[in-house]
Design an enzyme around this catalytic site. Structure first.
Site, PDB file in Angstrom:
ATOM      1  N   LYS A  48     -22.691 -18.219   8.232  1.00  0.00           N
ATOM      2  CA  LYS A  48     -23.339 -18.266   9.549  1.00  0.00           C
ATOM      3  C   LYS A  48     -23.272 -19.633  10.204  1.00  0.00           C
ATOM      4  CE  LYS A  48     -24.442 -13.923   9.690  1.00  0.00           C
ATOM      5  NZ  LYS A  48     -23.927 -13.003  10.699  1.00  0.00           N
TER       6      LYS A  48
HETATM    7  N1  PMP Z   1     -24.130 -11.312   3.928  1.00  0.00           N
HETATM    8  C1  PMP Z   1     -25.210 -11.986   4.291  1.00  0.00           C
HETATM    9  C2  PMP Z   1     -26.041 -12.650   3.253  1.00  0.00           C
HETATM   10  C3  PMP Z   1     -25.578 -12.046   5.638  1.00  0.00           C
HETATM   11  O1  PMP Z   1     -26.698 -12.731   6.007  1.00  0.00           O
HETATM   12  C4  PMP Z   1     -24.806 -11.376   6.593  1.00  0.00           C
HETATM   13  C5  PMP Z   1     -25.200 -11.419   8.042  1.00  0.00           C
HETATM   14  N2  PMP Z   1     -26.096 -10.425   8.452  1.00  0.00           N
HETATM   15  C6  PMP Z   1     -23.662 -10.666   6.165  1.00  0.00           C
HETATM   16  C7  PMP Z   1     -23.359 -10.674   4.823  1.00  0.00           C
HETATM   17  C8  PMP Z   1     -22.787  -9.884   7.100  1.00  0.00           C
HETATM   18  O2  PMP Z   1     -22.051 -10.691   7.975  1.00  0.00           O
HETATM   19  P1  PMP Z   1     -21.827 -10.233   9.465  1.00  0.00           P
HETATM   20  O3  PMP Z   1     -23.168 -10.299  10.158  1.00  0.00           O
HETATM   21  O4  PMP Z   1     -20.861 -11.217  10.024  1.00  0.00           O
HETATM   22  O5  PMP Z   1     -21.320  -8.839   9.462  1.00  0.00           O
END
Ligand code: PMP
Length: 344
Positions: A48
């Site tokens: 992120k």
């Molecule tokens: N794994 C974790 C620990 C996350 O915080 C997130 C984000 N919600 C994701 C995977 C998935 O990533 P994305 O939001 O880019 O689909």
């Protein structure tokens, strides 16, 4: 010649360019070569960081943000932490509206990074004035010079991965990648990374990971929203109970669902077998690899890249706690001594 000090200007210089690490033991018996893109190497310990920096810098370029302005989002998770980190360095206020279900640890972590955290009642509906969603919207409307990140519905979330994660993987694999395996939450990671990679080679297969209790896989297959798919589950960040516009369903070839229990054991296995102390969704992603392998998805020539989204330290009181695992009943069906690795 003048000696130079080799230093980064700030932690922001360390975002991205995360390593690909070959998985050696956990993949024994599976056909193909398996490499993890380990996003815990970002300074905020998750993928992120990429979207936090990219979205904020895009807002700066478009003249929406000036020093002293405010960043607003509705998450106690990785995105909140990354936004707080980028805000500190760049001199913005960071306001996070979070649900009262968030652990105190997480709230303390965000506050220690300088964020202002509004804890909103979890037991009200999304359209209630007190919901964290509406509190964030109201704060955004009332705060001049504020940006609402809204990651589930923000195309810049996808662009961030199109511009960084995708090109990195293409270069690191010298174009030899055959499969991408990634979790889907907002869908930003899988959609942006896949968009770049498929532009380079349309034959690359994009394999999504969803959770039992989430609606994404069914929606991908039927294009219909099925409420019956939705029920509570433990893995955080994976799957969703709504359809995020940040997910490009057309670019994903397939989804598979993983369980809380198997993903938890696989997360622990990654630490024990590969020395990779990564988060619950990294375990979920490798659990999906095992299931895709069983379905015959890979052969000896497959080069499978799996995105591991964050670091294990965020799950000390969950998957890495034997007590938590027992409470969930996750040790009921396994050999206790093996699972707990009791040393006498
Ligand atoms: N794994 C974790 C620990 C996350 O915080 C997130 C984000 N919600 C994701 C995977 C998935 O990533 P994305 O939001 O880019 O689909």
């Amino acid at each position: 010649m003048k000696e130079e000090i080799k230093a980064c200007n700030s932690v922001l210089d360390l975002i991205g360019n995360t390593p690909l690490i070959k998985l050696n033991k956990i993949s024994a018996g599976l056909k193909g070569n398996f490499y993890a893109k380990v996003e815990a190497f970002n300074p905020g310990h998750s993928t992120k960081d990429r979207i936090a920096l990219y979205i904020i810098e895009e807002a700066e370029k478009r003249g929406i943000l000036k020093p002293g302005d405010t960043i607003i989002e509705t998450t106690s998770g990785n995105t909140g932490f990354s936004l707080a980190m980028v805000s500190i360095i760049k001199g913005y206020e960071c306001i996070l509206a979070v649900s009262s279900k968030s652990s105190l640890d997480k709230i303390d972590m965000l506050r220690s990074m300088g964020a202002k955290v509004y804890v909103c009642p979890a037991n009200v509906s999304a359209d209630d004035d007190r919901s964290y969603y509406n509190v964030a919207k109201r704060l955004h409307e009332e705060t001049k010079g504020s940006v609402y990140i809204n990651q589930y519905f923000n195309e810049l979330n996808v662009d961030a991965h199109y511009k960084s994660t995708g090109p990195e993987i293409w270069e690191q694999t010298n174009g030899l990648i055959t499969h991408l395996v990634a979790c889907s939450g907002t869908g930003g990671t899988i959609s942006g990374t896949a968009r770049y990679l498929k532009e380079k080679n349309p034959n690359i297969k994009v394999l999504g990971v969803d959770a039992f209790g989430s609606v994404l896989k069914k929606f991908h297959e039927t294009k219909e929203f099925d409420n019956d798919e939705i029920y509570p589950y433990r893995i955080e960040g994976l799957g969703k109970n709504l359809i995020p516009s940040a997910t490009d369903f057309d670019i994903i070839d397939k989804f598979i669902k993983v369980s809380d229990e198997q993903s938890a054991h696989t997360t622990r296995e990654l630490a024990k077998k590969e020395g990779l102390f990564v988060g619950y969704t990294s375990g979920a992603a490798f659990q999906a690899v095992k299931q895709y392998a069983e379905e015959g998805e890979f052969d000896e020539n497959s080069n499978v890249i799996i995105i591991f989204p964050d670091h294990g330290s965020r799950y000390m009181s969950k998957v890495f706690s034997d007590e938590w695992m027992s409470e969930q009943g996750f040790f009921d069906s396994v050999n206790m001594e093996e699972a707990l690795k009791i040393e006498i």
